[in-house]
Scaffold this active site. Structure first.
Site, short mmCIF file in Angstrom:
data_model
loop_
_atom_site.label_atom_id
_atom_site.label_comp_id
_atom_site.label_asym_id
_atom_site.label_seq_id
_atom_site.Cartn_x
_atom_site.Cartn_y
_atom_site.Cartn_z
N GLU A 176 -1.43 10.89 -3.45
CA GLU A 176 -2.15 9.69 -3.11
C GLU A 176 -3.13 10.04 -2.01
O GLU A 176 -2.84 10.86 -1.14
CB GLU A 176 -1.14 8.67 -2.55
CG GLU A 176 -1.43 7.25 -2.90
CD GLU A 176 -0.24 6.37 -2.52
OE1 GLU A 176 0.43 5.88 -3.42
OE2 GLU A 176 0.01 6.21 -1.31
N ARG A 210 15.16 -3.93 -2.39
CA ARG A 210 16.41 -4.03 -1.63
C ARG A 210 16.15 -4.73 -0.30
O ARG A 210 15.00 -4.95 0.07
CB ARG A 210 16.92 -2.63 -1.33
CG ARG A 210 15.83 -1.80 -0.66
CD ARG A 210 16.32 -0.53 -0.06
NE ARG A 210 15.23 0.39 0.21
CZ ARG A 210 14.48 0.38 1.29
NH1 ARG A 210 14.69 -0.51 2.24
NH2 ARG A 210 13.50 1.26 1.47
N HIS A 239 6.29 9.26 8.85
CA HIS A 239 6.25 8.27 7.77
C HIS A 239 7.51 7.42 7.71
O HIS A 239 7.80 6.79 6.71
CB HIS A 239 5.98 8.93 6.42
CG HIS A 239 4.74 9.76 6.46
ND1 HIS A 239 3.49 9.20 6.46
CD2 HIS A 239 4.56 11.09 6.59
CE1 HIS A 239 2.59 10.16 6.56
NE2 HIS A 239 3.21 11.32 6.64
N LYS A 265 7.65 5.13 -8.72
CA LYS A 265 6.44 4.73 -7.98
C LYS A 265 5.20 4.73 -8.87
O LYS A 265 4.27 3.96 -8.64
CB LYS A 265 6.22 5.63 -6.77
CG LYS A 265 7.42 5.74 -5.83
CD LYS A 265 7.84 4.43 -5.19
CE LYS A 265 9.05 4.58 -4.32
NZ LYS A 265 9.90 3.42 -4.23
#
Lengths: 510, 172
Positions: free
Chosen positions: A209, A301, A244, A125
């Site tokens: 983040e 994907r 999430h 990431k």
């Protein structure tokens, strides 16, 4: 859009390296295309639907996925032994594992997905964030490298300003991800996220983040062929999330308009073109109330929510994946992509919305899925099947289409009311409540919707229902006691034993 | 007839009296103090339990099957995993579901794998203190103490797989 009906090739046999509804979905696409399928299964999945539907099925190990669905060598060995020429990884498990894509390539198998280089780059990431920045795609403030000590994390979180998100570097699907409201909760969140990430992805690295309040999660579906053509299929709205994890998705987004779609679509195509991406991919964005969008991550994907894009574009995305993997050109460009109507998907999981969404594994004793015009059920289970404790609780996806959003919501509400499941608790009542919620109906969505609208999940069971269940059980015990004669001393011989006895009935060979 | 119905950590005594042969009963829940309720049960063909239950003016459509010694009763979207035993057979059964006065008993609400055990017998814990992390279906669920207390029993260890209804931690 009408796509020329071209058979995907050149392979004739494909191994599905997955389980559950997505394995079934892939098997169906292969069947439609005349490709034979090879299923794999763990000991817990011997009687699973994907095993029953595939042309061939092979055991790959014990129930825990680390000893079965995640064992690369075993999957490659099965693919070779069965004579498969291609492998589809589905989502989850090894779908975003560059080592698996490389192992397939090394074994001469076509991996239906991007190359290992793109998976490795975008799957990290922090590296993906750097690539996005290089492609002039806007970013959310946060670290571009994994964080080290708790002290370092605390310092960075303080600089970013709470709330912050702790995210697994190799994460996905909400695992290894925690929202931290203030400094006091950071250490605990780091501990849980690292532990979850280590067990789910084999790597406990996490990064930070800034959490943006009232954001929407909107993602762009992209197709890239081996001939340099990159096309997007518009957006999916995935703001309805719990812990999430997406639970309801729709296409298009009630926030979107042609200009925003064009801007986000172009950014997504730019990023994937820049990294030499090939096959199907999703670029996820957060969009704030001012319609500014920020890059979140790339999923390299097929996604759980791909059907909503299928219903509004008329494309079979798995078939497109197979065509691209076989080397065919897309055969259409951005201007050929058109959108029609509105699609909504609800994820039907074995979880109890009246008890904080606790997992509810067990045997499905009744399964009556809805049907009718523009209602689609992608299920990985059937009546009598077992929902094992070892895997994701997703049993099925209910997807509907309507001419507009209001019609799609009404149709979803009807389909949910029709859906009968017994034996396990499901999220159906939760979805039904969302479809009636005024904010959802008005399209006022954000990733905080579920926590705001249903802070404790759904209300606990009414005491009368629990009482009725207790009475039913008591009557059953009485009836059983009255009806059942004393157990025989010697058990009756099993019909299987009879069948195997010499002279007994036998199955004819061939 | 007296039946003990166990649901999670709770055991409810139920007295059942058959009124006639058409499926009419009266039942009394609790230890003889509650009111008698009239029940009309229309049985399913092959299953032991009723398919339709009229109780206290309401009608319930019931799906009931046996699964590994438990009765799984589903009414609408609500599935209950229950155990119903005649007291003579339940006597001395111990363990699972035996109600105990006082203290907290943390019962596994679902089957899963114990990831972490945060406490040992003798530990004093505050309300909200993490007790056990149980992993099921790929999510780690942390269970916390509901009120302060002293840990009296921890019959599980990290790495162990437990069934729904298993005792994880007892506090006094």
């Amino acid at each position: 859009m009408i796509v020329k009906n071209e058979r995907p090739g050149p392979f004739r046999k494909l191994l599905v390296a997955n389980r559950g509804e997505i394995a079934v979905r892939i098997i169906r696409a292969c069947r439609d295309a005349g490709i034979r399928t090879v299923a794999v299964f763990s000991e817990a999945d011997r009687a699973a639907l994907h095993v029953r539907l595939a042309d061939e099925a092979y055991p790959v190990g014990p129930a825990p996925s680390s000893q079965s669905y995640l064992v690369i060598d075993r999957l490659i060995e099965v693919a070779r032994a069965a004579g498969a020429e291609a492998v589809h990884p589905g989502y989850g498990f090894l779908s975003e594992n560059a080592g698996f894509a490389r192992a397939c390539r090394d074994a001469g198998l076509v991996f239906v997905g991007p190359g290992p280089e793109a998976i490795a780059l975008l799957g990290d990431k922090t590296a993906a964030r750097r690539a996005a920045a290089d492609a002039a795609v806007p970013l959310i403030p946060g670290t571009r490298e994994p964080v080290g000590s708790d002290e370092e994390a605390a310092r960075i979180a303080g600089d970013l300003g709470y709330p912050v998100l702790v995210k697994a570097s190799l994460g996905g699907g909400g695992r290894g991800l925690r929202l931290v409201a203030g400094p006091g909760a950071l250490a605990g969140a780091l501990r849980l996220a690292r532990s979850e990430a280590a067990s789910a992805f084999g790597d406990g690295a996490v990064y930070l983040e800034k959490a943006i309040p009232d954001v929407r999660h909107v993602e762009i579906q992209v197709l890239a062929d081996a001939h340099g053509r990159v096309v997007h299929l518009g957006e999916r709205e995935c703001s309805i999330q719990r812990r999430h994890q997406k639970v309801i998705e729709e296409a298009p987004s009630s926030l979107s308009d042609p200009a925003l779609r064009q801007a986000m679509g172009a950014a997504a195509c730019r990023l994937l073109a820049a990294v030499g991406y090939r096959n199907l991919g999703t670029v996820e964005f957060l969009v704030d109330p001012e319609r500014r969008f920020y890059f979140l991550e790339v999923n390299t994907r097929l996604q759980v929510e791909h059907p909503v894009t299928e219903l509004v574009t008329g494309l079979d995305l798995v078939r497109e994946q197979l065509r691209i993997a076989g080397g065919a050109p897309l055969g259409y460009g951005q201007n050929d992509v058109a959108f029609r109507g509105w699609a909504i998907e609800c994820r039907i999981s074995a979880e109890d919305p009246a008890a904080g969404f606790l997992p509810s594994p067990g045997r499905i004793t009744a399964w009556r899925p809805p049907a009718g015009p523009w209602v689609r059920v992608d299920a990985g289970v059937y009546e009598g099947a077992e929902v094992p404790i070892h895997y994701d609780p997703l049993m099925a996806k209910l997807i509907v289409w309507g001419r507009d959003r209001a019609e799609a919501i009404d149709r979803m509400a009807r389909a949910l009311a029709e859906f009968g499941v017994a034996g396990v608790r499901t999220t159906i009542p939760f979805h039904a409540a969302v479809m009636r919620h005024p904010d959802f109906v008005a399209g006022r969505l954000s990733t905080g919707f579920v926590a705001g609208a249903f802070p404790g999940g759904l209300p606990a069971d009414p005491p009368e229902t629990s009482r009725a269940a207790v009475v039913a059980a008591a009557l059953a015990a009485v009836r059983r006691a009255e009806a059942v004669p004393p157990a025989p001393v010697a058990a009756a011989p099993s019909p299987w034993a009879l069948a195997a006895r010499p002279g007994g009935p036998r199955r004819r060979a061939g | 007839v007296r039946v003990l119905v166990t649901h999670g950590s709770e055991t409810i005594p139920v007295e059942v009296e058959r009124l006639d042969d058409t499926g009419r009963f009266r039942v009394r829940l609790g230890d003889g103090a509650g009111a008698w309720l009239e029940v009309e049960a229309i049985p399913a063909a092959r299953e032991p339990g009723p398919a339709t239950l009229r109780l206290d003016g309401a009608t319930y459509v019931v799906d009931l099957v046996e699964d590994r010694g438990d009765l799984v009763v589903t009414i609408g979207a609500r599935a209950y995993r229950l155990r119903a035993e005649r007291p003579d057979r339940a006597a001395g059964g111990g363990g699972r579901g035996t109600a105990r006065r006082g203290g907290q008993r943390l019962i596994a609400p679902m089957p899963g794998r114990v990831v972490t055990v945060h406490v040992r017998p003798g530990d004093r814990v505050e309300a909200g203190a993490p007790l056990v992390v149980l992993e099921a279906m790929k999510m780690e669920n942390e269970f916390r103490a509901q009120s302060p207390g002293v840990v009296t029993e921890v019959p599980v260890a990290a790495g162990q797989t437990v069934e729904a209804g298993a005792l994880l931690v007892a506090l006094d």
